[in-house]
Scaffold this active site. Structure first.
Site, mmCIF file in Angstrom:
data_model
loop_
_atom_site.group_PDB
_atom_site.id
_atom_site.type_symbol
_atom_site.label_atom_id
_atom_site.label_comp_id
_atom_site.label_asym_id
_atom_site.label_seq_id
_atom_site.Cartn_x
_atom_site.Cartn_y
_atom_site.Cartn_z
ATOM 1 C CG HIS A 178 -1.907 0.944 1.428
ATOM 2 N ND1 HIS A 178 -1.666 2.258 1.720
ATOM 3 C CD2 HIS A 178 -3.252 0.820 1.342
ATOM 4 C CE1 HIS A 178 -2.830 2.903 1.815
ATOM 5 N NE2 HIS A 178 -3.805 2.051 1.590
ATOM 6 C CG ASP A 233 0.572 -2.373 6.346
ATOM 7 O OD1 ASP A 233 -0.402 -2.509 7.105
ATOM 8 O OD2 ASP A 233 0.521 -1.730 5.288
ATOM 9 C CD GLN A 286 -7.072 -5.367 3.476
ATOM 10 O OE1 GLN A 286 -8.218 -5.797 3.556
ATOM 11 N NE2 GLN A 286 -6.829 -4.084 3.349
ATOM 12 C CE LYS A 327 -7.936 -0.573 5.527
ATOM 13 N NZ LYS A 327 -6.696 -0.576 4.766
ATOM 14 C CB CYS A 346 -3.628 2.990 -1.683
ATOM 15 S SG CYS A 346 -4.841 4.248 -1.340
HETATM 16 C C1 LIG Z 1 -5.726 0.256 4.683
HETATM 17 C C2 LIG Z 1 -4.316 -0.085 4.580
HETATM 18 C C3 LIG Z 1 -3.323 0.823 4.954
HETATM 19 C C4 LIG Z 1 -3.618 2.218 5.422
HETATM 20 O O1 LIG Z 1 -4.375 2.225 6.574
HETATM 21 P P1 LIG Z 1 -4.965 3.596 7.161
HETATM 22 O O2 LIG Z 1 -5.967 3.126 8.147
HETATM 23 O O3 LIG Z 1 -5.572 4.318 5.995
HETATM 24 O O4 LIG Z 1 -3.840 4.345 7.755
HETATM 25 C C5 LIG Z 1 -2.010 0.405 4.865
HETATM 26 N N1 LIG Z 1 -1.691 -0.817 4.448
HETATM 27 C C6 LIG Z 1 -2.615 -1.730 4.069
HETATM 28 C C7 LIG Z 1 -2.183 -3.085 3.641
HETATM 29 C C8 LIG Z 1 -3.968 -1.382 4.116
HETATM 30 O O5 LIG Z 1 -4.875 -2.277 3.760
#
Ligand SMILES: *Cc1c(COP(=O)(O)O)cnc(C)c1O
Length: 404
Positions: free
Chosen positions: A121, A198, A201, A224, A362
């Site tokens: 992302h 990260d 997701q 999320k 993104c």
């Molecule tokens: C949604 C997402 C982000 C960004 O998250 P925010 O809540 O917008 O800061 C970063 N990495 C992944 C894999 C995502 O799905």
């Protein structure tokens, strides 16, 4: 087992009609919907004990402080951090990544190398490019293959003593690929590099144990995983959080302030300057409780059935191609129909009440890899149904006859 009718009754938004049709919400990879209990938790805070935390001796302030710190402990337990102060409460994944990327400015020098993956992302790319500009460090990229998986043999070739940091997502938001993060972490740590995962997701689908992974940093967003927007976590191993300088200066993050010298507060407050999203953090704790009561095993089993069902049905549509075909996927399907722009599909099926995402999600480097401008992305949650997938298929067939 997932009791789908009961679950759906707990999400008030799912009773909505959109454009005169029952809402079919398939944009869960962008943000999840919220159960009533999470909404109530926010209302309850503002209705009965709204006060600033950590500062007041009065009853409401203590109540708010306790609820805030209880939420931190819930998050600690959920992600299995060793210490509650290894959980920093942030504004979300993007904020958490920026705390680490900015902090590493003090720890990197020219010629050091940091490694990202092709599946990221933008929020796990851009802060690191900015770090490279500040320090002269070099950004290397783990390439992906046609299935949307990372090429670990190429990753092995990138690793060296120069590697200081590796940052990879647990699950790709654009394709749904689940990355082999344990292996990625072990390989990085073998050359002495730190790893940030990260989890934005993955955290709605996979219960992560940061100690079992041995990961140095793990980041996620509440929104999320059935929680509110504007809240997230930065997990860091104590030794790393102590090494990193604070990100923002302000109230809450200090021990003592004089005009000559200021000393910083201990963890976690060093990274929590200013009044946080108190209601949001408390509601994040409620969301975690809600998801754990459902059980992540149940969630994953059910969502995987939705994924398999939808994949099979979608592939029956002529000209439809799915991007991201790894065997290890969460319930995300990115696709295009030959000859049609994804945006046009999104607009038409929205008229039929179906919410999907269209565009680059993104993750422009992934789209560049496939040489496409974007995809239609349907992403499922445990409150979605097989009937909704049938509605999606019907809508796509309709869109196709209108557009071709
Ligand atoms: C949604 C997402 C982000 C960004 O998250 P925010 O809540 O917008 O800061 C970063 N990495 C992944 C894999 C995502 O799905």
């Amino acid at each position: 087992m997932i009791d789908i009718q009961k679950i759906r009754s707990e999400f008030p938004i799912l009773k909505q009609k959109v454009n005169g049709k029952p809402l079919v919400y398939f944009d869960n990879a962008a943000t999840s919907q919220k159960p009533q209990i999470v909404i109530d938790s926010i209302v309850n805070y503002y209705t009965t004990f709204n006060a600033n935390i950590h500062r007041g001796v009065h009853t409401l302030s203590q109540k708010a402080t306790n609820a805030f710190e209880e939420a931190r402990v819930k998050l600690q337990k959920h992600f299995n951090a060793k210490k509650n102060y290894e959980i920093i409460l942030t504004a979300g994944t993007t904020h958490s990544i920026n705390i680490v990327a900015t902090g590493f400015t003090a720890l990197l020098k020219k010629g050091d190398e940091i490694i990202v993956s092709a599946l990221e992302h933008h929020s796990n790319i851009v802060p690191w490019q900015m770090l490279c500009e500040r320090t002269g460090a070099v950004l290397k990229v783990i390439p992906m293959n046609e299935e949307g998986e990372l090429q670990l043999d190429k990753y092995a070739e990138l690793l060296s003593k120069k590697t200081k940091l590796v940052f990879v997502n647990h699950v790709s938001n654009a394709l749904g690929t689940i990355n082999p993060i344990k292996k990625i972490i072990d390989m990085a740590q073998a050359v002495g590099a730190a790893v940030l995962i990260d989890g934005a997701q993955s955290s709605a689908h996979i219960k992560t144990d940061v100690q079992a992974l041995g990961v140095d940093f793990y980041v996620a967003s509440a929104h999320k995983m059935c929680g509110p927007t504007g809240v997230g976590i930065l997990y860091g191993k104590e030794k790393w959080l102590n090494k990193l300088p604070p990100y923002q200066g302000g109230g809450e993050m200090i021990k003592q302030v004089t005009f000559e010298k200021t000393t910083y507060a201990d963890l976690p407050y060093k990274f929590e300057a200013g009044t946080p999203n108190i209601a949001g953090v408390i509601a994040f704790g409620t969301a975690i409780d809600y998801m754990n009561a459902l059980g992540f095993d149940n969630i994953v089993t059910y969502e995987d059935e939705l994924l398999q069902y939808a994949t099979k049905k979608l592939l029956q549509i002529e000209g439809l191609k799915i991007y991201g075909t790894s065997k290890n996927k969460t319930a995300v399907i990115s696709f295009n129909i030959e000859g049609i722009h994804p945006y046009d599909i999104g607009v038409i099926i929205d008229k039929l009440g179906i919410a999907v995402r269209t565009g680059h999600h993104c993750a422009q480097p992934i789209m560049d890899f496939y040489k496409i401008p974007g995809t239609v992305r349907a992403s499922f949650a445990f409150y979605n149904t097989f009937e909704e997938i049938d509605l999606l298929i019907e809508a796509l067939i309709k869109a196709k006859t209108m557009l071709l």
